[in-house]
Design a protein around this motif. Structure first.
Motif, PDB file in Angstrom:
ATOM      1  N   TYR A   1       0.840  -1.199   0.000  1.00 50.63           N
ATOM      2  CA  TYR A   1       0.000   0.000   0.000  1.00 50.63           C
ATOM      3  C   TYR A   1       0.876   1.250   0.000  1.00 50.63           C
ATOM      4  CZ  TYR A   1      -3.937   3.030   1.085  1.00 50.63           C
ATOM      5  OH  TYR A   1      -4.911   3.992   1.006  1.00 50.63           O
ATOM      6  N   ALA A   2       0.493   2.231  -0.793  1.00 51.85           N
ATOM      7  CA  ALA A   2       1.228   3.503  -0.801  1.00 51.85           C
ATOM      8  C   ALA A   2       0.230   4.641  -0.734  1.00 51.85           C
ATOM      9  CB  ALA A   2       2.059   3.624  -2.076  1.00 51.85           C
ATOM     10  N   SER A   3       0.629   5.733  -0.088  1.00 57.22           N
ATOM     11  CA  SER A   3      -0.275   6.884  -0.006  1.00 57.22           C
ATOM     12  C   SER A   3       0.500   8.170  -0.249  1.00 57.22           C
ATOM     13  CB  SER A   3      -0.934   6.936   1.371  1.00 57.22           C
ATOM     14  OG  SER A   3       0.042   7.079   2.369  1.00 57.22           O
ATOM     15  N   THR A   4      -0.184   9.140  -0.825  1.00 59.65           N
ATOM     16  CA  THR A   4       0.457  10.432  -1.088  1.00 59.65           C
ATOM     17  C   THR A   4      -0.605  11.522  -1.293  1.00 59.65           C
ATOM     18  OG1 THR A   4       2.011  11.611  -2.528  1.00 59.65           O
ATOM     19  CG2 THR A   4       0.537  10.050  -3.605  1.00 59.65           C
TER      20      THR A   4
ATOM     21  N   ASN B   1       4.527  11.714  -9.998  1.00 57.07           N
ATOM     22  CA  ASN B   1       4.665  11.142  -8.659  1.00 57.07           C
ATOM     23  C   ASN B   1       3.839   9.864  -8.516  1.00 57.07           C
ATOM     24  OD1 ASN B   1       5.469  11.185  -5.805  1.00 57.07           O
ATOM     25  ND2 ASN B   1       3.296  11.523  -5.461  1.00 57.07           N
TER      26      ASN B   1
ATOM     27  N   LEU C   1       5.311   6.268  -7.677  1.00 56.69           N
ATOM     28  CA  LEU C   1       4.905   5.584  -6.444  1.00 56.69           C
ATOM     29  C   LEU C   1       4.372   4.182  -6.754  1.00 56.69           C
ATOM     30  CD1 LEU C   1       4.879   6.492  -3.486  1.00 56.69           C
ATOM     31  CD2 LEU C   1       2.498   7.120  -3.767  1.00 56.69           C
TER      32      LEU C   1
ATOM     33  N   SER D   1       7.346   1.970  -7.448  1.00 55.09           N
ATOM     34  CA  SER D   1       8.045   1.593  -6.204  1.00 55.09           C
ATOM     35  C   SER D   1       7.247   0.539  -5.456  1.00 55.09           C
ATOM     36  CB  SER D   1       8.202   2.795  -5.280  1.00 55.09           C
ATOM     37  OG  SER D   1       8.907   3.806  -5.919  1.00 55.09           O
ATOM     38  N   LEU D   2       5.930   0.711  -5.444  1.00 53.03           N
ATOM     39  CA  LEU D   2       5.068  -0.215  -4.723  1.00 53.03           C
ATOM     40  C   LEU D   2       5.081  -1.596  -5.365  1.00 53.03           C
ATOM     41  CD1 LEU D   2       3.113  -0.069  -2.322  1.00 53.03           C
ATOM     42  CD2 LEU D   2       1.281   0.303  -3.959  1.00 53.03           C
TER      43      LEU D   2
END
Lengths: 466, 439
Positions: free
Chosen positions: A65-68, A75, A79, A82-83
């Motif tokens: 999980y990723a958040s921004t 971006n 992301l 990367s995730l």
């Protein structure tokens, strides 16, 4: 639509590049307004806006999980890449288009938050403030607040669907602090609904504040509460925090699928007394814990968890249902506080259903015990099922009659044990709103129950053994 | 995200918003969660927040959001004006106007960053080492994260400060089963250095937590009555964190503190001395408070006597005194890190002194069992019976009840076993006449 479909498709495809079975983008734009009166003036009118994205990839029994809040294309793609490195493998899926899925709106709004001016809202709270200070000169302080939440959510997933939802919530609250000879006491009430400002018309705020002021003042003269094991009557409404803490959390998907709950292998077994039927119901129109669609695209359900004492269902989301096997499916209760949290199964509106007893018969049946009518909250250790909850308004019962108000007490026990000790359930079901904190953040929930009797529970008071 | 403070101040001033304070926070964290040796979740969080606090036409306006783009300065200005329309009367003196010196603190010079894979390997290694400690461990979850936080503040009088911290955070929770009994345990730890350091800290904490969980198999309550109780550093710090807000100067000024007018008076036992120590190297170290006032070391309670209240710039101005670096956004005073003066006795010597009593090692239910206004509490706890001057059988399913003012007044002695807790450094504390509900 606030988030671009084209960008969503590109982000999902990058996320799926290392063999993910499922990918999802959660976009949230939420504004909260809070109006607070305190110290006989407007303390503040504050607002907060959050807007961001959470990206989730599920592969088998793992998820990343990723958040921004940086919503630039560059971006988000970076992301997602990367995730995706959290997994190793070849692409299995790709997304070429997204089709909108529509849901029935279960909480219609009659009066939007901008239908009243700030001045009118502040004056509404002022009426409560006047009622509190007019009640008694022992009232030292009043804090009245109005919370408004306007949230827009969009979810896009690798099954080629997207949906959007608007969630409007309103809560009005009152806290009164009374003081006499250096002894402070307080009481609180805060009704909340998934609705707009019509709530202010439906509630008699002045009467509510008078009741809160009376409770705070009465507590100044309350005696120390008894302690030890004794029969306890739990009042209706927010008394349902008992079931929420002791049984609701251990029936959530994360505790069940990871076998962290004492109820993990009890499906189909009698886990409660036969007078207990318990339900998690996300379909109740306008209830504080209701949403038209959950945070991963499933409609809410009326999920009967315990029927006549027998465990009949769990609360599950996509990830935990996957882990449980093919016989289990999401129950429409996947929730999160914001895009910064990985979503998971959470309760919506959870309650014990009406029984057949009458409140007066329950009181009459207790020879020596306590009656808890108002609660401040509680917590549970889901692995051992030990819970605590605190009763802020507690009365002693002697020989079947309510005698006197005593100071707040804690009730402690094990959920699986208490469920079997519920011996009488009344017919006066009511719900109460609360904020539940757990791994996916703080979410709005209702707890609820009719008045009920627990034959024996450990009570912590400073007044010594009863 | 980068923010040009001057751009904001210019737009604010054009809209008659002055003075103002802007706070930003940039954080990045990567984390790994494992359950029973399997990686269940890997997470990347990229967090940002910007908030402003300002005066418009003599009233306070506030706003916060989590994104900053070209429209944000104007949005903030609009929201500040909206908020200030009914905001409380606010003075320019509540904003720091003269430059002050900040303490220098370098707690992170040896920080070594790690990749997601290294975090994963570290968590898996900890799992296999921990699992082999006892066959009764049935479930174990481990979370390890690496976090970088940069905080920056500036106000329209040209005062600016910046603070950066890198840390590894870890937590281990587990379930142990022995025939019919189930116990759970958990511990958390952090490092300001590297993964090797966090592994060492994990070993120390997890051994302690496991030892306790196993001790509590088949433990039973103790008889309901008043006891001499030794609170462990962890349990005492839990209670203390609810006592301190009553020492806020603003609460006192609003007549909502039970310590109003008590400066220079005895408010606790002579055995208790508490010092505010914001420069102790820890995850909670701080160089300045909400309003950019430099933090400082000072005695809060000395030999039971209240030395000072916790002042924000607002509450200090209200009284015409100097602030002591404890300000928060609400104007209340709060402590970032404190140190309690330790005693001379070892923990064993305290057991001997108690003779018969209770050693409380864990308290739960803190989110609902303490009333921060009245300081009354009623909380489930567990610990050990003290019998004939020695730590004896484990005791659980009991409730400790009372008022925090009485607890602080009834302190008899402190041990020399100082431990770092979230609130600061605290030893075990012996308190007389504590009500326990059990059998």
């Amino acid at each position: 639509m606030q988030f671009s479909k084209r960008l969503a498709i590109d982000v999902l495809n990058v996320a799926l590049s290392t063999g993910g079975d499922y990918a999802e983008i959660y976009y949230q734009d939420k504004t909260s307004h809070k109006y607070v009166r305190r110290y006989r003036r407007v303390e503040n009118i504050s607002s907060t806006n959050i807007r961001g994205v959470g990206i989730r990839i599920i592969k088998g029994t793992q998820q990343s999980y990723a958040s921004t809040s940086d919503l630039s294309r560059k971006n988000l793609l970076s992301l997602a890449e990367s995730l995706s490195f959290a997994f190793e493998g070849e692409r299995k899926l790709s997304v070429s288009s997204l089709k909108e899925k529509k849901f029935k709106k279960i909480s219609p709004i009659k009066k939007a938050h901008d239908s009243m001016s700030d001045e009118e809202k502040v004056n509404y709270l002022k009426r409560g403030e006047d009622a509190a200070f007019n009640y008694s000169d022992k009232v030292k302080d009043f804090s009245g607040s109005l919370l408004e939440q306007d949230e827009h959510v969009e979810v896009f997933n690798s099954e080629g669907i997207y949906y959007q939802d608007d969630r409007v919530r309103t809560r009005i609250a009152a806290l009164v602090i009374a003081e006499e000879n250096g002894n402070f006491q307080s009481d609180f009430e805060g009704p909340g609904y998934t609705k707009g400002l019509e709530l202010l018309d439906e509630i008699d705020y002045v009467e509510m504040v008078k009741k809160v002021a009376k409770n705070a003042c009465d507590l100044l003269n309350a005696k120390e509460s008894p302690s030890g094991e004794m029969p306890v009557i739990i009042g209706n409404g927010f008394g349902g925090v008992l079931f929420h803490e002791a049984c609701g959390h251990p029936l959530e998907g994360s505790a069940i699928s990871d076998k962290l709950s004492p109820f993990a292998d009890k499906y189909g077994e009698a886990i409660a007394s036969s007078v207990v039927t318990a339900i998690d119901d996300g379909t109740i129109a306008n209830a504080w814990g209701s949403e038209s669609v959950d945070d991963e695209g499933h409609e809410p359900t009326k999920n009967v968890l315990i029927k006549d004492g027998v465990l009949t269902s769990y609360m599950l989301d996509r990830f935990t249902a996957n882990k449980m096997g093919e016989n289990f499916h999401p129950t429409g209760a996947c929730r999160r506080e914001s895009y910064a949290y990985t979503p998971t199964t959470r309760m919506t509106n959870t309650y014990i259903a009406n029984g057949t007893s009458k409140v007066e018969d329950i009181i009459a049946s207790v020879k020596d015990g306590i009656y808890c009518t108002s609660f401040t909250g509680g917590q549970v250790d889901p692995s051992t099922d030990q819970f605590i909850f605190t009763s802020s308004l507690t009365y002693k019962i002697k020989n079947g009659k309510i005698t006197e108000l005593v100071k707040p007490v804690s009730l402690v026990g094990y959920g699986y044990d208490i469920l079997k000790k519920i011996t009488m359930v009344a017919d006066d079901l009511a719900l109460g709103p609360g904020i539940c904190g757990a791994s996916s953040g703080s979410v709005c929930v209702c707890v609820g129950q009719p008045t009920l009797l627990i034959s024996s529970i450990l009570v912590g008071g400073a007044g010594g053994n009863k | 995200m980068k923010v040009n403070f001057n751009k904001y101040f210019e737009i604010f001033k054009e809209r008659d918003i002055f003075p103002s304070l802007i706070s930003i926070s940039n954080s990045k964290s990567t984390s790994v969660s494992i359950l029973n040796g399997e990686v269940v979740e890997q997470k990347i969080a990229d967090g940002f927040s910007i908030s402003s606090d300002a005066i418009y036409q003599g009233k306070r306006g506030i706003f916060s959001t989590d994104h900053a783009d070209k429209d944000t300065p104007l949005l903030m200005a609009d929201k500040i004006i909206e908020s200030a329309r009914f905001g409380k009367e606010y003075k320019a003196e509540y904003f720091l106007q003269e430059k002050m010196k900040y303490h220098r603190l370098s707690i992170n010079k040896n920080f070594v960053p790690a990749t997601l894979k290294e975090l994963r390997d570290c968590a898996l290694k900890l799992y296999s080492e921990f699992k082999s400690l006892d066959p009764r461990i049935t479930t174990c979850s481990i979370d390890i994260s690496m976090t970088n936080i940069e905080q920056e503040k500036a106000n329209s009088y040209g005062i600016k400060a910046k603070y950066k911290i890198n840390a590894y955070l870890g937590s281990i929770s587990f379930i142990c089963k022995d025939k019919d009994d189930t116990r759970s345990g958990s511990c958390s730890f952090y490092s300001l250095k590297d993964l090797k350091d966090i592994e060492e800290k994990a070993h120390k904490e997890v051994h302690k937590a496991l030892h306790e969980a196993i001790d509590f198999f088949y433990s039973k309550p103790i008889k309901s009555k008043r006891y001499k109780v030794i609170f462990s550093p962890e349990s005492f710090s839990s209670l203390l964190s609810f006592y301190l807000p009553q020492l806020s100067a603003l609460s006192m000024q609003k007549h909502l503190s039970c310590f109003e007018g008590k400066k220079g008076e005895q408010i606790a036992s002579k055995a208790l001395s508490i010092k505010v120590t914001p420069f102790e190297p820890s995850i909670n170290s701080s160089l300045y408070d909400y309003s950019l006032v430099p933090t400082k070391e000072f005695d809060l309670i000395k030999n039971g006597v209240l030395q000072d209240y916790l002042y924000s710039l607002e509450s200090a101005n209200n009284e015409g005194v100097k602030p002591n670096g404890c300000g928060t956004s609400s104007g209340e005073g709060a402590v970032s890190f404190l140190t309690i003066r330790k005693g001379r006795s070892t923990l064993d010597q305290l057991f001997a002194r108690v003779k018969n009593g209770l050693f409380i090692t864990g308290i739960s239910g803190l989110n609902s069992g303490i009333d921060e206004q009245t300081l009354q509490f009623s909380l489930p706890c567990q610990g050990y019976e003290i019998k004939d001057g020695k730590k004896d059988r484990a005791v659980s399913m009991i409730i400790v009840t009372g008022n925090l003012k009485d607890v602080m007044n009834n302190i008899v002695a402190l041990a020399d076993d100082v431990n770092e807790e979230m609130i600061g450094k605290t030893p075990s504390v012996l308190v007389k006449n504590v009500a326990i509900s059990g059998q």
